[in-house]
Every structure is written in structure tokens, then in C-alpha cells.
Write a protein that holds these residues in place. Structure first.
Motif, PDB file in Angstrom:
ATOM      1  N   ASN A  71      32.799   3.003  38.933  1.00 27.31           N
ATOM      2  CA  ASN A  71      31.391   3.235  39.241  1.00 27.31           C
ATOM      3  C   ASN A  71      30.483   2.666  38.150  1.00 27.31           C
ATOM      4  O   ASN A  71      29.474   2.007  38.444  1.00 27.31           O
ATOM      5  CB  ASN A  71      31.127   4.736  39.406  1.00 27.31           C
ATOM      6  CG  ASN A  71      29.679   5.042  39.735  1.00 27.31           C
ATOM      7  OD1 ASN A  71      28.800   4.969  38.884  1.00 27.31           O
ATOM      8  ND2 ASN A  71      29.410   5.394  40.979  1.00 27.31           N
ATOM      9  N   LEU A 125      22.057   7.188  45.713  1.00 29.62           N
ATOM     10  CA  LEU A 125      21.536   8.558  45.665  1.00 29.62           C
ATOM     11  C   LEU A 125      20.447   8.590  44.607  1.00 29.62           C
ATOM     12  O   LEU A 125      20.732   8.483  43.419  1.00 29.62           O
ATOM     13  CB  LEU A 125      22.657   9.544  45.347  1.00 29.62           C
ATOM     14  CG  LEU A 125      22.347  11.028  45.488  1.00 29.62           C
ATOM     15  CD1 LEU A 125      23.617  11.834  45.727  1.00 29.62           C
ATOM     16  CD2 LEU A 125      21.622  11.582  44.247  1.00 29.62           C
ATOM     17  N   HIS A 128      20.975   6.469  41.575  1.00 28.57           N
ATOM     18  CA  HIS A 128      22.388   6.385  41.195  1.00 28.57           C
ATOM     19  C   HIS A 128      23.209   5.736  42.305  1.00 28.57           C
ATOM     20  O   HIS A 128      23.159   6.169  43.457  1.00 28.57           O
ATOM     21  CB  HIS A 128      22.944   7.785  40.905  1.00 28.57           C
ATOM     22  CG  HIS A 128      22.207   8.535  39.849  1.00 28.57           C
ATOM     23  ND1 HIS A 128      22.419   8.345  38.507  1.00 28.57           N
ATOM     24  CD2 HIS A 128      21.244   9.497  39.949  1.00 28.57           C
ATOM     25  CE1 HIS A 128      21.629   9.149  37.813  1.00 28.57           C
ATOM     26  NE2 HIS A 128      20.906   9.862  38.668  1.00 28.57           N
ATOM     27  N   PHE A 130      26.729   4.838  44.292  1.00 28.25           N
ATOM     28  CA  PHE A 130      28.104   5.302  44.472  1.00 28.25           C
ATOM     29  C   PHE A 130      28.792   4.360  45.447  1.00 28.25           C
ATOM     30  O   PHE A 130      28.166   3.735  46.299  1.00 28.25           O
ATOM     31  CB  PHE A 130      28.175   6.760  44.932  1.00 28.25           C
ATOM     32  CG  PHE A 130      27.577   7.054  46.290  1.00 28.25           C
ATOM     33  CD1 PHE A 130      28.370   7.078  47.431  1.00 28.25           C
ATOM     34  CD2 PHE A 130      26.223   7.358  46.433  1.00 28.25           C
ATOM     35  CE1 PHE A 130      27.834   7.372  48.681  1.00 28.25           C
ATOM     36  CE2 PHE A 130      25.673   7.649  47.668  1.00 28.25           C
ATOM     37  CZ  PHE A 130      26.478   7.660  48.798  1.00 28.25           C
ATOM     38  N   ASN A 133      32.083   7.994  47.441  1.00 29.84           N
ATOM     39  CA  ASN A 133      31.467   9.148  48.081  1.00 29.84           C
ATOM     40  C   ASN A 133      30.625   9.956  47.104  1.00 29.84           C
ATOM     41  O   ASN A 133      30.704   9.780  45.888  1.00 29.84           O
ATOM     42  CB  ASN A 133      32.535  10.051  48.714  1.00 29.84           C
ATOM     43  CG  ASN A 133      33.553  10.532  47.701  1.00 29.84           C
ATOM     44  OD1 ASN A 133      33.255  11.359  46.843  1.00 29.84           O
ATOM     45  ND2 ASN A 133      34.775  10.014  47.777  1.00 29.84           N
ATOM     46  N   SER A 134      29.837  10.829  47.673  1.00 31.77           N
ATOM     47  CA  SER A 134      29.048  11.789  46.905  1.00 31.77           C
ATOM     48  C   SER A 134      28.991  13.086  47.695  1.00 31.77           C
ATOM     49  O   SER A 134      29.259  13.104  48.895  1.00 31.77           O
ATOM     50  CB  SER A 134      27.631  11.252  46.672  1.00 31.77           C
ATOM     51  OG  SER A 134      26.871  12.168  45.915  1.00 31.77           O
ATOM     52  N   ALA A 140      31.447  19.313  44.807  1.00 31.37           N
ATOM     53  CA  ALA A 140      30.871  19.120  43.472  1.00 31.37           C
ATOM     54  C   ALA A 140      31.433  20.135  42.486  1.00 31.37           C
ATOM     55  O   ALA A 140      31.690  19.810  41.315  1.00 31.37           O
ATOM     56  CB  ALA A 140      29.348  19.233  43.540  1.00 31.37           C
ATOM     57  N   ILE A 266      25.902  17.816  41.755  1.00 25.61           N
ATOM     58  CA  ILE A 266      26.406  16.755  42.624  1.00 25.61           C
ATOM     59  C   ILE A 266      27.680  16.169  42.045  1.00 25.61           C
ATOM     60  O   ILE A 266      27.861  16.122  40.820  1.00 25.61           O
ATOM     61  CB  ILE A 266      25.334  15.644  42.746  1.00 25.61           C
ATOM     62  CG1 ILE A 266      24.111  16.176  43.500  1.00 25.61           C
ATOM     63  CG2 ILE A 266      25.874  14.392  43.430  1.00 25.61           C
ATOM     64  CD1 ILE A 266      22.932  15.245  43.460  1.00 25.61           C
ATOM     65  N   GLN A 267      28.570  15.730  42.916  1.00 30.69           N
ATOM     66  CA  GLN A 267      29.650  14.853  42.460  1.00 30.69           C
ATOM     67  C   GLN A 267      29.352  13.460  43.002  1.00 30.69           C
ATOM     68  O   GLN A 267      28.941  13.281  44.148  1.00 30.69           O
ATOM     69  CB  GLN A 267      31.030  15.364  42.893  1.00 30.69           C
ATOM     70  CG  GLN A 267      31.373  15.243  44.352  1.00 30.69           C
ATOM     71  CD  GLN A 267      31.919  13.878  44.764  1.00 30.69           C
ATOM     72  OE1 GLN A 267      32.196  13.033  43.927  1.00 30.69           O
ATOM     73  NE2 GLN A 267      32.067  13.681  46.067  1.00 30.69           N
ATOM     74  N   LEU A 268      29.555  12.472  42.154  1.00 30.12           N
ATOM     75  CA  LEU A 268      29.261  11.080  42.494  1.00 30.12           C
ATOM     76  C   LEU A 268      30.471  10.249  42.092  1.00 30.12           C
ATOM     77  O   LEU A 268      30.737  10.070  40.901  1.00 30.12           O
ATOM     78  CB  LEU A 268      28.009  10.624  41.737  1.00 30.12           C
ATOM     79  CG  LEU A 268      27.291   9.389  42.239  1.00 30.12           C
ATOM     80  CD1 LEU A 268      26.416   9.744  43.445  1.00 30.12           C
ATOM     81  CD2 LEU A 268      26.421   8.799  41.142  1.00 30.12           C
ATOM     82  N   ASP A 269      31.231   9.786  43.075  1.00 27.45           N
ATOM     83  CA  ASP A 269      32.474   9.050  42.806  1.00 27.45           C
ATOM     84  C   ASP A 269      33.378   9.803  41.835  1.00 27.45           C
ATOM     85  O   ASP A 269      33.949   9.229  40.900  1.00 27.45           O
ATOM     86  CB  ASP A 269      32.173   7.649  42.264  1.00 27.45           C
ATOM     87  CG  ASP A 269      31.766   6.675  43.358  1.00 27.45           C
ATOM     88  OD1 ASP A 269      31.985   6.989  44.545  1.00 27.45           O
ATOM     89  OD2 ASP A 269      31.228   5.600  43.029  1.00 27.45           O
ATOM     90  N   ILE A 282      19.435   9.799  49.947  1.00 28.99           N
ATOM     91  CA  ILE A 282      20.655   9.003  49.924  1.00 28.99           C
ATOM     92  C   ILE A 282      20.569   7.936  51.006  1.00 28.99           C
ATOM     93  O   ILE A 282      20.202   8.233  52.148  1.00 28.99           O
ATOM     94  CB  ILE A 282      21.908   9.875  50.151  1.00 28.99           C
ATOM     95  CG1 ILE A 282      21.951  11.034  49.138  1.00 28.99           C
ATOM     96  CG2 ILE A 282      23.176   9.044  50.026  1.00 28.99           C
ATOM     97  CD1 ILE A 282      21.855  12.382  49.739  1.00 28.99           C
TER      98      ILE A 282
END
Length: 293
Positions: A71, A125, A128, A130, A133-134, A140, A266-269, A282
Motif C-alpha cells: 500500500n 477513502l 487514502h 487502498f 480492501n477497507s 477494523a 478503519i482498517q485500510l489494506d 470512498i
């Protein structure tokens, strides 16, 4: 002579990663390629190294690490002509699984040598990028606990999943707007995917594509304990969609708003991130990056 730069995260996955220059020269002859290996030493270091490689007019930049390293490197190459090569050294390797890039280093080098370019979509997002996925909510929290563990293994991922099940009230009511429709949800999770893989061969969106110009959205409402356990088990077998409560959509963009909080977890990759504000936007950027695969 082509300049090829390898951005190496030596502690990705199980750690102690190394690139043998003799092995690289086996695929990239000194008479045709100038090879540079740049190790990272801290989080986000790959961004600085990749930016420097762009300034140095690298012809190919190779991310050597997990989804987080990919990423960081790929985010710098969006909308440039420089192709991204990948040597997967991480534990989950979601994006590379979708691209069918093997974990074997020599096999991955062979793919880079062949230099077959594929243009893929990129998720955005807020500001940001990605590539896989996010998500917000349950997934997350899994990444948050996973990052806190010392080992990057499937067992650590399972432990993080179990720990996250103990607190499923991270999200209050949220408003989602996509495909000209606004809906209210009290979600267990909202998962936004560009790829059909999360890593460890787990997928919440098995029909997602890197080249269809759309994001796949999975929305699961707050569930009782039994249904949450069932969802988690089904997730590992890619059968979670059989739960009637689970919604799956496709869209080019989605806005998520929460009225009672000013912070998104959030989780981002596969990396945990906190974003201030009560809404996130997004969207998908079609064929925005060149990948060697």
C-alpha cells in the motif's frame, strides 16, 4: 539500461526477510539493469523511499513485503507510468493472492522479469488509497488487535478475531449513501473491497474484481452472539452470504456518516487507521495503477 528499485520490509510476515543480490542478478543482468535495494526501517518509510525512487527516475519499483508495504509503495505510483512489481513477504498477502503472484521469491522475480503490465482499479477513502480492501466495525477491530500481537500468523489472526467478538458495539447508527440511495444501519461491519481476497485465503467479497471499475460493499448489521459466531465461521469458508441479514452491493462510491461520533476506526489494506470527522467518502479510480502480474 533500466533502473529497478526494490523496497524491502525486512520484518514483514515472519520477519528476517532478505533479498540476495546474486539471485536478483540472475533475473536482472547487470548489463541491462541497474538494481537498487532499499530496506525500510519504520512505518511509512516505504513512502519516502518510493518518492525518492520516482525522483531518481526508476523504471520499475518493487514492493517487497505485506499488504501494508505494498500500500505504501503503490500509493506513490498511482497515476504514474511507473509499474509496480510485488514480491509478497507478508502473512496475509490479500492483493497478491488476487493477482496470482506466488510467495516463492524466484517465481515472483520471474513474473517481474516478464514485465506483463495489468492496469487495476484503486480505492480512495478520503485522501487514502487502498488496493485490496477497507472496512469499519468488526474487521477494523480485528486488525487493531492483530497489529498489537507480536506474531504475524494465522493463529494470531484467529485470536484477534475472537478478541474482537467480545466488543461489537464500536459503531453506532450510521448513514450510508450509494447508488442514489440513503440508508440507516446499525452495523456489525461495513466492508468495502476492490479485491476478492483479504489474506489467508479469507474473502468477504469473493466476486470482487480489480478491473471492473466498481467496489463491492458488504454490510452486516449488529447480530446476536450466535449469529456473530456463525458469521465468523462461515466467513472462513466464504459462505457468510447465506445469512439473510448480510447485504452485498456494488457501487462506484459510497459515503458513510455517523452523527454521534467524530472519529472513524478503519482498517485500510490490513493497517489500522483512525480518521477524524463524522463522515468518510470512498470511491474507485478506474485503472489508476500499473501492476506487473
Amino acid at each position: 539500461m533500466k533502473h529497478i528499485h526494490f523496497i524491502l520490509n525486512s520484518i514483514a510476515g515472519k520477519g528476517n526477510n532478505n533479498l540476495d543480490l546474486k539471485l536478483i542478478n540472475k533475473y536482472f543482468d547487470k548489463s541491462d539493469y541497474h538494481v537498487v535495494i532499499k530496506p525500510t526501517f519504520y512505518k511509512k518509510h516505504a513512502i519516502k523511499l518510493t518518492q525518492a525512487s520516482i525522483t531518481e527516475e526508476a523504471d520499475i519499483v518493487v514492493a517487497c513485503g505485506g499488504d501494508g508495504t505494498i500500500n505504501e509503495v503503490a500509493s506513490c505510483l498511482v497515476s504514474t507510468s511507473i509499474p509496480l512489481g510485488i514480491i509478497p513477504l507478508g502473512s496475509g498477502n490479500g492483493l497478491t493472492s488476487n493477482l496470482n503472484i506466488p510467495k516463492n521469491i524466484e517465481s515472483a522475480l520471474e513474473i517481474i522479469k516478464n514485465n506483463t503490465i495489468k492496469k487495476i482499479d484503486v480505492g480512495l477513502l478520503n485522501q487514502h488509497y487502498f488496493f485490496s480492501n477497507s472496512g469499519i466495525g468488526f474487521d477494523a477491530q480485528v486488525i487493531k488487535h492483530y497489529e498489537a500481537s507480536r506474531k504475524r500468523t494465522l493463529s494470531s489472526y484467529i485470536k484477534a478475531t475472537i478478541k474482537s467478538l467480545k466488543k461489537t458495539d464500536i459503531l453506532t447508527e450510521v448513514e450510508t449513501t450509494f447508488n442514489n440511495t440513503t440508508l440507516l444501519h446499525k452495523p456489525f461491519l461495513i466492508f468495502i473491497s476492490n479485491s476478492n481476497q483479504m489474506g489467508y485465503n479469507v474473502s468477504l467479497t469473493p466476486k470482487a474484481s480489480l478491473i471492473d471499475g466498481k467496489l463491492d460493499i458488504l454490510i452486516a448489521p449488529k447480530l446476536n452472539t450466535l449469529k456473530i459466531a456463525l458469521f465468523t465461521i462461515l466467513m472462513f469458508f466464504k459462505k457468510h452470504h447465506i445469512l439473510k441479514e448480510v447485504e452485498i452491493h456494488q457501487t462506484k462510491e459510497i459515503k458513510i456518516t455517523q452523527n454521534n461520533k467524530q472519529l472513524f476506526q478503519i482498517q485500510l489494506d490490513g493497517e489500522f487507521l483512525m480518521i477524524k470527522g463524522n463522515s468518510i467518502q470512498i470511491s474507485v479510480l478506474e485503472k489508476a495503477i500499473n501492476v506487473i502480474a
